[in-house]
Design a protein around this motif. Structure first.
Motif, PDB file in Angstrom:
ATOM      1  N   ASP A 173      45.576  50.993 -12.830  1.00 60.22           N
ATOM      2  CA  ASP A 173      44.024  51.490 -12.287  1.00 60.22           C
ATOM      3  C   ASP A 173      44.533  50.996 -10.892  1.00 60.22           C
ATOM      4  N   PRO A 174      43.142  51.687  -9.522  1.00 57.29           N
ATOM      5  CA  PRO A 174      43.627  51.966  -8.508  1.00 57.29           C
ATOM      6  C   PRO A 174      42.672  49.929  -7.922  1.00 57.29           C
ATOM      7  N   LYS A 175      41.784  50.047  -8.591  1.00 55.85           N
ATOM      8  CA  LYS A 175      41.154  48.688  -8.618  1.00 55.85           C
ATOM      9  C   LYS A 175      41.585  47.354  -8.312  1.00 55.85           C
ATOM     10  N   ASN A 176      42.770  47.527  -9.588  1.00 56.65           N
ATOM     11  CA  ASN A 176      43.495  46.185  -9.657  1.00 56.65           C
ATOM     12  C   ASN A 176      44.775  46.429  -8.858  1.00 56.65           C
ATOM     13  N   ARG A 177      45.040  47.851  -8.173  1.00 54.32           N
ATOM     14  CA  ARG A 177      46.606  47.335  -6.961  1.00 54.32           C
ATOM     15  C   ARG A 177      45.864  46.498  -6.148  1.00 54.32           C
ATOM     16  N   ALA A 178      44.670  46.722  -5.603  1.00 57.49           N
ATOM     17  CA  ALA A 178      43.881  46.459  -4.551  1.00 57.49           C
ATOM     18  C   ALA A 178      43.878  44.598  -4.120  1.00 57.49           C
TER      19      ALA A 178
ATOM     20  N   PHE B 155      56.781  33.290 -12.799  1.00 57.17           N
ATOM     21  CA  PHE B 155      55.872  34.812 -12.090  1.00 57.17           C
ATOM     22  C   PHE B 155      56.785  36.091 -12.392  1.00 57.17           C
ATOM     23  N   ALA B 156      58.322  36.584 -12.313  1.00 55.43           N
ATOM     24  CA  ALA B 156      58.939  37.109 -12.810  1.00 55.43           C
ATOM     25  C   ALA B 156      58.409  37.354 -13.888  1.00 55.43           C
ATOM     26  N   LYS B 157      58.631  36.128 -15.203  1.00 52.31           N
ATOM     27  CA  LYS B 157      57.763  37.101 -16.343  1.00 52.31           C
ATOM     28  C   LYS B 157      57.028  37.996 -16.320  1.00 52.31           C
ATOM     29  N   ALA B 158      55.944  37.769 -15.476  1.00 54.98           N
ATOM     30  CA  ALA B 158      54.700  38.495 -15.711  1.00 54.98           C
ATOM     31  C   ALA B 158      54.186  39.297 -14.730  1.00 54.98           C
ATOM     32  N   ALA B 159      55.312  39.623 -13.739  1.00 56.69           N
ATOM     33  CA  ALA B 159      55.376  40.649 -12.535  1.00 56.69           C
ATOM     34  C   ALA B 159      55.683  42.272 -13.643  1.00 56.69           C
ATOM     35  N   PRO B 160      56.312  42.220 -14.601  1.00 58.67           N
ATOM     36  CA  PRO B 160      56.377  43.630 -14.710  1.00 58.67           C
ATOM     37  C   PRO B 160      54.819  43.609 -15.413  1.00 58.67           C
ATOM     38  N   THR B 161      53.994  42.933 -16.518  1.00 60.48           N
ATOM     39  CA  THR B 161      52.346  43.389 -16.637  1.00 60.48           C
ATOM     40  C   THR B 161      52.201  43.473 -15.221  1.00 60.48           C
ATOM     41  N   LEU B 162      51.452  42.958 -14.369  1.00 57.70           N
ATOM     42  CA  LEU B 162      51.201  43.369 -13.451  1.00 57.70           C
ATOM     43  C   LEU B 162      51.316  44.510 -12.283  1.00 57.70           C
ATOM     44  N   ALA B 163      52.449  44.724 -12.365  1.00 55.79           N
ATOM     45  CA  ALA B 163      52.818  45.956 -11.613  1.00 55.79           C
ATOM     46  C   ALA B 163      51.902  46.875 -13.341  1.00 55.79           C
ATOM     47  N   GLU B 164      51.949  47.042 -14.410  1.00 51.45           N
ATOM     48  CA  GLU B 164      51.253  47.846 -14.840  1.00 51.45           C
ATOM     49  C   GLU B 164      50.195  47.989 -15.104  1.00 51.45           C
ATOM     50  N   ALA B 165      49.630  46.934 -14.736  1.00 45.56           N
ATOM     51  CA  ALA B 165      47.986  46.924 -14.364  1.00 45.56           C
ATOM     52  C   ALA B 165      47.756  47.997 -13.074  1.00 45.56           C
ATOM     53  N   ALA B 166      48.594  47.006 -11.915  1.00 53.73           N
ATOM     54  CA  ALA B 166      48.256  47.961 -10.732  1.00 53.73           C
ATOM     55  C   ALA B 166      48.389  49.292 -10.840  1.00 53.73           C
ATOM     56  N   ALA B 167      49.442  50.062 -11.877  1.00 55.32           N
ATOM     57  CA  ALA B 167      49.823  51.039 -11.489  1.00 55.32           C
ATOM     58  C   ALA B 167      48.333  51.963 -12.119  1.00 55.32           C
TER      59      ALA B 167
ATOM     60  N   LEU C 149      32.225  38.062  -8.343  1.00 54.91           N
ATOM     61  CA  LEU C 149      32.950  37.846  -8.612  1.00 54.91           C
ATOM     62  C   LEU C 149      33.730  37.405  -9.235  1.00 54.91           C
ATOM     63  N   GLN C 150      33.413  36.481  -9.328  1.00 51.65           N
ATOM     64  CA  GLN C 150      34.409  35.333 -10.332  1.00 51.65           C
ATOM     65  C   GLN C 150      33.839  36.353 -11.845  1.00 51.65           C
ATOM     66  N   ALA C 151      32.612  36.826 -12.254  1.00 57.25           N
ATOM     67  CA  ALA C 151      32.482  37.140 -13.677  1.00 57.25           C
ATOM     68  C   ALA C 151      33.507  38.526 -14.017  1.00 57.25           C
ATOM     69  N   VAL C 152      33.549  38.986 -12.954  1.00 56.50           N
ATOM     70  CA  VAL C 152      34.515  40.325 -12.829  1.00 56.50           C
ATOM     71  C   VAL C 152      35.999  40.441 -12.540  1.00 56.50           C
ATOM     72  N   TYR C 153      36.348  39.505 -12.273  1.00 56.58           N
ATOM     73  CA  TYR C 153      37.540  39.869 -11.282  1.00 56.58           C
ATOM     74  C   TYR C 153      38.763  40.566 -12.442  1.00 56.58           C
ATOM     75  N   PRO C 154      39.411  40.815 -12.169  1.00 56.33           N
ATOM     76  CA  PRO C 154      39.610  41.938 -13.509  1.00 56.33           C
ATOM     77  C   PRO C 154      40.949  40.714 -15.149  1.00 56.33           C
ATOM     78  N   THR C 155      40.916  40.772 -15.546  1.00 54.81           N
ATOM     79  CA  THR C 155      41.395  40.169 -16.999  1.00 54.81           C
ATOM     80  C   THR C 155      43.035  40.538 -16.987  1.00 54.81           C
ATOM     81  N   ALA C 156      43.194  41.677 -16.075  1.00 54.26           N
ATOM     82  CA  ALA C 156      44.281  42.369 -16.251  1.00 54.26           C
ATOM     83  C   ALA C 156      45.528  41.789 -15.574  1.00 54.26           C
ATOM     84  N   ILE C 157      44.776  41.057 -14.509  1.00 56.01           N
ATOM     85  CA  ILE C 157      45.812  40.026 -13.551  1.00 56.01           C
ATOM     86  C   ILE C 157      45.474  38.641 -14.159  1.00 56.01           C
ATOM     87  N   VAL C 158      44.281  37.811 -14.219  1.00 50.14           N
ATOM     88  CA  VAL C 158      44.583  36.533 -14.258  1.00 50.14           C
ATOM     89  C   VAL C 158      45.508  36.542 -16.086  1.00 50.14           C
ATOM     90  N   ALA C 159      44.933  37.012 -16.983  1.00 46.57           N
ATOM     91  CA  ALA C 159      45.851  36.515 -18.683  1.00 46.57           C
ATOM     92  C   ALA C 159      47.224  37.005 -18.459  1.00 46.57           C
TER      93      ALA C 159
END
Length: 265
Positions: free
Chosen positions: A161-166, A147-159, A214-224
């Motif tokens: 796009d407000p939708k990702n942050r939620a 998870f620590a390796k994914a965290a920087p990319t996830l933090a960037e996605a949250a920063a 929502l299964q189809a539109v959940y953000p790829t920026a989080i899943v990938a």
């Protein structure tokens, strides 16, 4: 075929196993992915009685497959081969999850006990603290490192796009408990699962929609980014759990191998 995959398959397919019998392609891929995912894994050993055992480097044996066992509808616990049967669809692939298709929802509990601990006290000795989005939670050490390796990319996605942050508000990792509505332990009990965006993400038992839009539109920026580090997402299950990410690097490895081999399960 990727050279590394070809070499790994050659070693497993044609080199004799511990009892002299070569592995078929699926078992060879499963073994290679289990070895890549968990350094404790040693080999697959058939016993000549219809069962094959996964051996660990410390000498432990865990049931890998049983010729007499078959998957049952709604089954949540199984042997290792059963748990790896369905090929997880990697992003951006989100096929319709038909009834019975929930790759990773069948868990190999005997393997979990060997890797993470057989009770809460044992599991807790192997936990590491994780901080993300102002929240603190605990995961098994290997899951925490991933998870620590994914965290920087996830933090960037949250920063960005407000939708990702939620969606990215973590609500917990380790928690010794049973799966809601079931009699099996949750993967949270082993510190390999994380829930995010609980207030937004639907769970199949709480919703009347199957599948859920929502299964189809959940953000790829989080899943990938999480898939890249070995986590599967419960949004790709028929019995969906959109808040749920689970550390199953052997399933991600197998999905990549099949993708490169361009073969269907």
């Amino acid at each position: 075929m990727n050279m590394i995959i070809a070499m790994a398959l050659a070693l497993c397919l044609y080199a004799p196993a511990a009892m002299g019998a070569p592995l078929n392609e699926e078992d060879a891929i499963n073994l290679e992915c289990l070895r890549q995912a968990y350094p404790q894994v040693a080999d697959l050993v058939p016993d000549g009685l219809g069962q094959t055992w996964l051996t660990l480097k410390d000498g432990a044996r865990i049931l890998y497959s049983d010729e007499s066992a078959s998957l049952q509808p709604g089954q949540l616990g199984g042997n290792i081969k059963q748990s790896m049967k369905h090929i997880y669809p990697l992003e951006p692939d989100r096929p319709h999850a038909s009834c019975g298709f929930s790759p990773g929802r069948i868990r190999p509990y005997a393997l979990y006990e060997a890797l993470y601990g057989a009770d809460a006290a044992a599991v807790q000795k192997n936990l590491a603290q994780v901080r993300f989005q102002g929240k603190v939670f605990r995961l098994a050490r290997n899951a925490a490192a991933a998870f620590a390796k994914a965290a920087p990319t996830l933090a960037e996605a949250a920063a960005s796009d407000p939708k990702n942050r939620a969606w990215l508000l973590p609500e917990g990792g380790y928690y010794w408990r049973k799966i809601a509505g079931e009699d099996h332990l949750s993967p949270h009990s082993y510190g390999i699962a994380l829930d995010v965006g609980v207030k937004k993400a639907p769970y199949w038992r709480w919703s009347r929609q199957m599948p859920h839009p929502l299964q189809a539109v959940y953000p790829t920026a989080i899943v990938a980014p999480l898939e890249e580090q070995g986590f599967i997402w419960g949004g790709k299950w028929h019995e969906y759990d959109l808040m749920h990410f689970e550390y199953r690097p052997e399933l991600i490895c197998k999905a990549r191998m099949y993708q490169k081999l361009k073969k269907k399960p």
